[in-house]
Design a protein around this motif. Structure first.
Motif, PDB file in Angstrom:
ATOM      1  N   LEU A  68       8.022   6.900   8.802  1.00  0.00           N
ATOM      2  CA  LEU A  68       8.137   5.573   9.542  1.00  0.00           C
ATOM      3  C   LEU A  68       6.920   4.743   9.114  1.00  0.00           C
ATOM      4  CD1 LEU A  68       9.599   5.153  12.670  1.00  0.00           C
ATOM      5  CD2 LEU A  68      10.079   3.542  10.492  1.00  0.00           C
ATOM      6  N   GLU A  69       5.286   5.711  10.017  1.00  0.00           N
ATOM      7  CA  GLU A  69       4.510   4.979  10.101  1.00  0.00           C
ATOM      8  C   GLU A  69       3.785   5.187   8.236  1.00  0.00           C
ATOM      9  OE1 GLU A  69       2.057   8.146  11.303  1.00  0.00           O
ATOM     10  OE2 GLU A  69       2.269   7.330  13.436  1.00  0.00           O
ATOM     11  N   ALA A  72       7.771   2.824   6.269  1.00  0.00           N
ATOM     12  CA  ALA A  72       8.532   1.523   6.791  1.00  0.00           C
ATOM     13  C   ALA A  72       7.542   0.360   6.139  1.00  0.00           C
ATOM     14  CB  ALA A  72       8.688   0.967   8.247  1.00  0.00           C
ATOM     15  N   THR A  74       6.060  -2.404   7.356  1.00  0.00           N
ATOM     16  CA  THR A  74       5.532  -3.624   8.560  1.00  0.00           C
ATOM     17  C   THR A  74       4.918  -2.736   9.885  1.00  0.00           C
ATOM     18  OG1 THR A  74       7.780  -5.139   9.812  1.00  0.00           O
ATOM     19  CG2 THR A  74       7.662  -2.947   9.053  1.00  0.00           C
ATOM     20  N   ARG A  77       8.414  -1.217  14.107  1.00  0.00           N
ATOM     21  CA  ARG A  77       8.812  -0.250  13.792  1.00  0.00           C
ATOM     22  C   ARG A  77       9.548  -0.184  15.003  1.00  0.00           C
ATOM     23  NH1 ARG A  77       3.300   2.327  11.765  1.00  0.00           N
ATOM     24  NH2 ARG A  77       2.679   0.827  10.380  1.00  0.00           N
TER      25      ARG A  77
END
Length: 108
Positions: A68-69, A72, A74, A77
């Motif tokens: 995610l970090e 993503a 954005t 998250r």
């Protein structure tokens, strides 16, 4: 279905599966990456999954957080982990496994 619904809404979505066989063998399988369409190839990979091995939950949460970090793209998250709820692996059980899962969530 959640992955496909969020993708249809325009959200950036990734889907991965995980399983483990000891500390040094945590396997994460990408089923849909953020930059991929949610299409028949994703459904095919999902259908090809077979159950097996164990659930080293803390490692899966940490890996998902890192993805995610990194990918993503954005600031907002969401990490959704679906599991049998039984964190267990070789030498990874009981209070130790539960504490590791909690710690991974705190770190996330």
């Amino acid at each position: 279905m959640l992955t496909f619904a969020l993708h249809q809404l325009g959200d950036r979505v990734a889907l991965q599966s995980f399983r483990s066989m000891g500390r040094a063998n945590v396997e994460v399988t990408p089923l849909k990456r953020f930059d991929e369409a949610a299409d028949a190839s994703v459904l095919s990979r999902l259908a090809a999954l077979t159950p097996g091995a164990y659930t080293r939950l803390g490692a899966a949460i940490r890996h998902g957080t890192a993805v995610l970090e990194r990918d993503a793209g954005t600031g907002q998250r969401l990490l959704v982990v679906i599991s049998d709820g039984f964190a267990y692996d070789h030498g990874y059980e009981g209070r130790y496994a539960e504490a590791d899962g909690r710690r991974a969530l705190t770190e996330a």
